[in-house]
Design a protein around this motif. Structure first.
Motif, PDB file in Angstrom:
ATOM      1  N   ASP A  46      17.277   0.069  12.075  1.00  0.00           N
ATOM      2  CA  ASP A  46      15.916   0.436  11.708  1.00  0.00           C
ATOM      3  C   ASP A  46      15.894   1.741  10.926  1.00  0.00           C
ATOM      4  N   LYS A  47      16.703   2.716  11.347  1.00  0.00           N
ATOM      5  CA  LYS A  47      16.759   3.980  10.615  1.00  0.00           C
ATOM      6  C   LYS A  47      17.297   3.760   9.205  1.00  0.00           C
ATOM      7  N   ALA A  48      18.360   2.965   9.105  1.00  0.00           N
ATOM      8  CA  ALA A  48      18.938   2.688   7.785  1.00  0.00           C
ATOM      9  C   ALA A  48      17.937   1.921   6.920  1.00  0.00           C
ATOM     10  N   THR A  49      17.276   0.956   7.551  1.00  0.00           N
ATOM     11  CA  THR A  49      16.275   0.178   6.811  1.00  0.00           C
ATOM     12  C   THR A  49      15.105   1.062   6.407  1.00  0.00           C
ATOM     13  N   ALA A  50      14.660   1.910   7.330  1.00  0.00           N
ATOM     14  CA  ALA A  50      13.541   2.807   7.030  1.00  0.00           C
ATOM     15  C   ALA A  50      13.909   3.766   5.902  1.00  0.00           C
ATOM     16  N   GLU A  51      15.140   4.299   5.950  1.00  0.00           N
ATOM     17  CA  GLU A  51      15.572   5.202   4.877  1.00  0.00           C
ATOM     18  C   GLU A  51      15.636   4.455   3.542  1.00  0.00           C
ATOM     19  N   ARG A  52      16.160   3.238   3.582  1.00  0.00           N
ATOM     20  CA  ARG A  52      16.247   2.439   2.353  1.00  0.00           C
ATOM     21  C   ARG A  52      14.846   2.116   1.831  1.00  0.00           C
TER      22      ARG A  52
END
Length: 157
Positions: free
Chosen positions: A49-55
């Motif tokens: 989720d963090k990686a997706t949110a950052e992306r």
């Protein structure tokens, strides 16, 4: 306390107690297993989720900058169009004003020429009438009476 059963050759036979079946091992340790899987999954989801949110944040920022750049381009295009239209309107106004001026000059020249022609015609008619009155006075009186009669007849209708 757990003890792993070993084979006679020294290799480990299983990862659970001696005489314990696999299903019994799962039943006894299921809450520990579920917790570790659940925690791992939650951590993995958080990380994903963090990686997706950052992306997604990067993508949104890129889209915002693209929209800003597109807005600037549209504004520049509209300003260029407005400037070109303004120049064209000024040229059209100037040309129309020049056309009006030339048309008025033409009317003035033509009006002057018509006035000159009317004065010449008036002078020639005056001379012709003067000659007719002096040479044929009775015919002139007859023509004057006839014209007066026609005007009176037309006036009554």
């Amino acid at each position: 306390m757990r003890r792993n059963c070993r084979r006679d050759d020294g290799l480990r036979k299983r990862n659970f107690h001696c005489n314990e079946t696999f299903s019994a091992h799962l039943a006894a340790n299921s809450s520990e297993l579920v917790m570790s899987i659940t925690d791992g999954e939650a951590r993995m989801r958080d990380w994903a989720d963090k990686a997706t949110a950052e992306r997604i944040e990067k993508d949104v920022a890129a889209v915002k900058s693209d929209i800003a750049a597109l807005t600037d381009q549209i504004t520049d295009a509209l300003n260029t169009f407005a400037n070109a239209t303004g120049k064209q309107a000024r040229r059209g106004y100037k040309q129309a004003r020049d056309n009006v001026d030339s048309t008025l000059d033409d009317f003035s020249e033509r009006g002057g020429a018509m006035m000159d022609a009317a004065q010449d015609a008036y002078g020639s008619i005056e001379e012709t009438l003067e000659d007719a009155i002096t040479h044929r006075p009775l015919a002139t009186v007859g023509i004057a009476l006839g014209i007066g009669f026609l005007i009176g007849a037309a006036w009554r209708r």
